[in-house]
Design an enzyme around this catalytic site. Sequence first.
Site, PDB file in Angstrom:
ATOM      1  N   CYS A 131      30.841 -52.745 -38.160  1.00  0.00           N
ATOM      2  CA  CYS A 131      32.264 -53.068 -37.986  1.00  0.00           C
ATOM      3  C   CYS A 131      32.582 -54.560 -38.026  1.00  0.00           C
ATOM      4  CB  CYS A 131      32.783 -52.478 -36.681  1.00  0.00           C
ATOM      5  SG  CYS A 131      32.141 -53.292 -35.197  1.00  0.00           S
ATOM      6  N   CYS A 138      16.686 -57.098 -27.492  1.00  0.00           N
ATOM      7  CA  CYS A 138      15.744 -56.859 -28.588  1.00  0.00           C
ATOM      8  C   CYS A 138      16.490 -56.013 -29.613  1.00  0.00           C
ATOM      9  CB  CYS A 138      14.517 -56.144 -28.037  1.00  0.00           C
ATOM     10  SG  CYS A 138      13.192 -55.937 -29.229  1.00  0.00           S
TER      11      CYS A 138
END
Length: 180
Positions: A81, A150
């Site tokens: 997005c 991460c």
Amino acid sequence: MSGFNLLHLITKSQPVALRSCSLPSGACRTKKTWPVSFPQEELKKRLTPMQYHVTQERGTEGAFTGGFTHKDEGTYACVVCGAQLFSSNTKFDSGSGWPSFFDLVKEESVTVSDDFSHGIHRVETTCSQCGAHLGHLFDDGPRPTGRRYCINSASLAFQPKDGAEGGAASGPASDGKPEL
């Protein structure tokens, strides 16, 4: 206490209702309405197979296989997005094989949820705008936050600070498909 031991204590004291879903075992999450959504057919056309697998099927790219090993200044955005997620100023080399960040551009840019897949407890990170799976959050990062986001390279698009490449997002696409 390990995730298995914690889960064992919880299930020993009270029954747990298991729900079937198409996600890996222990990875069910409740359906949430995200502010931005895209038809799956559009995402399959727009994203590479790896980007789709990671962001829509909660997959993980192999360690040290992603495309974001550079140290360029800029912003990392959601490949689905375009929401801004991380700044290169908070990126660090964790040695894990995935891009790691110790802070977010805005606290509300990422949603976290429990993930008990793979027999352990982890904290999943998703884009707060579209719900794309990004990676996981750990508490072994550097100061000042102590956090390590991460993140899969396949879930990110890089926007250089200097506006190089016409300001377009770039990323680890390997088959020429546009990323955003």
